[in-house]
Design an enzyme around this catalytic site. Structure first.
Site, PDB file in Angstrom:
ATOM      1  N   HIS A 116      33.169 -16.121  10.824  1.00  0.00           N
ATOM      2  CA  HIS A 116      33.989 -15.114  11.504  1.00  0.00           C
ATOM      3  C   HIS A 116      33.605 -13.712  11.060  1.00  0.00           C
ATOM      4  CE1 HIS A 116      38.133 -13.142  12.103  1.00  0.00           C
ATOM      5  NE2 HIS A 116      37.689 -13.426  13.313  1.00  0.00           N
TER       6      HIS A 116
ATOM      7  N   HIS B 226      35.660  -4.323  14.612  1.00  0.00           N
ATOM      8  CA  HIS B 226      36.799  -5.065  15.156  1.00  0.00           C
ATOM      9  C   HIS B 226      37.903  -4.163  15.667  1.00  0.00           C
ATOM     10  CE1 HIS B 226      40.743  -7.066  14.921  1.00  0.00           C
ATOM     11  NE2 HIS B 226      40.092  -8.116  15.386  1.00  0.00           N
TER      12      HIS B 226
END
Length: 239
Positions: A7, A50
């Site tokens: 991730h 992100h």
């Protein structure tokens, strides 16, 4: 066999969405896939980050979309995690594609709505075409309209809907968007939904699992469910 997906790179060991996190994941042969987050600079370059704002993972301020690539590249994207990562930069998607090509599957999450980043789908697809990598990636997003747009632009690339929650008519939503991947927050994913989706030909990605017992439980549901984790080492001991 269950696929281990790192991730934001190996973000349990290095600053998320940086080249160090990417390289650490690439160095472990058992990691077969990697998830990254992509937005656009103000001058239209796909970059890895992100949050929509810069404050958490860089020494910058304000919105990502309000900064040029040069301005973004001047930021420190590592010190927030540990001083030993000082000087880590925000990578471009193209840098990451060059590093990853032929080595693992790349799950590219478009952190956007088509309104926020007009042209993001086209720009990402152009880079995949340029580097002949359409068969090596997934393109996923919480914005299901954006995924439908990707599918309209390109019928070959694999696309996925990201879901947090348990909506009704999930299979119908996948079909409507032309997606072939269901990427769901693991607290909402069930064994029954996992098996149904896989039996219908969809790939299933469960995110983000970091507790070893949760990892082992979800792995037991089906050998094809893909596990997205910040700590791949915690999954690999079960593989």
């Amino acid at each position: 066999m269950n696929i281990c997906m790192a991730h934001r790179g190996w973000s349990g060991k290095a600053p998320e969405n940086t080249m160090t996190a990417i390289r650490l994941a690439l160095a472990e042969p058992a990691i077969q896939a990697m998830e990254i987050d992509v937005q656009l600079s103000s001058d239209g370059v796909p970059v890895l980050i992100h949050d929509f704002t810069l404050g958490r993972t860089t020494n910058g301020k304000g919105l990502v979309k309000d900064h040029t690539l040069q301005e973004l590249r001047g930021l420190d994207a590592g010190s927030w995690l540990d001083e030993k990562f000082a000087g880590e930069r925000i990578p471009t998607l193209e840098e990451v594609l060059l590093a990853v090509k032929g080595r693992c599957t790349l799950n590219i999450e478009l952190k956007a709505t088509s309104d926020m980043y007009p042209g993001i789908a086209e720009k990402v697809l152009e880079l995949l075409e340029k580097h002949d990598m359409k068969q090596e990636v997934y393109i996923t997003s919480f914005d299901h309209d954006l995924i439908r747009q990707v599918r309209q632009l390109d019928t070959d690339v694999q696309t996925g809907l990201i879901v947090s929650g348990r909506p009704v008519l999930m299979m119908e939503q996948l079909e409507e968007a032309g997606a072939n991947i269901l990427s769901m927050g693991y607290p909402y994913l069930t064994r029954e939904l996992t098996i149904e989706a896989i039996n219908r030909g969809y790939k299933v990605v469960a995110w983000t699992l970091d507790d070893p017992e949760h990892i082992r439980t979800v792995m037991s549901w089906h050998p094809d469910v893909q596990i997205c984790t910040n700590h791949p080492d915690r999954m690999l001991e079960f593989v």
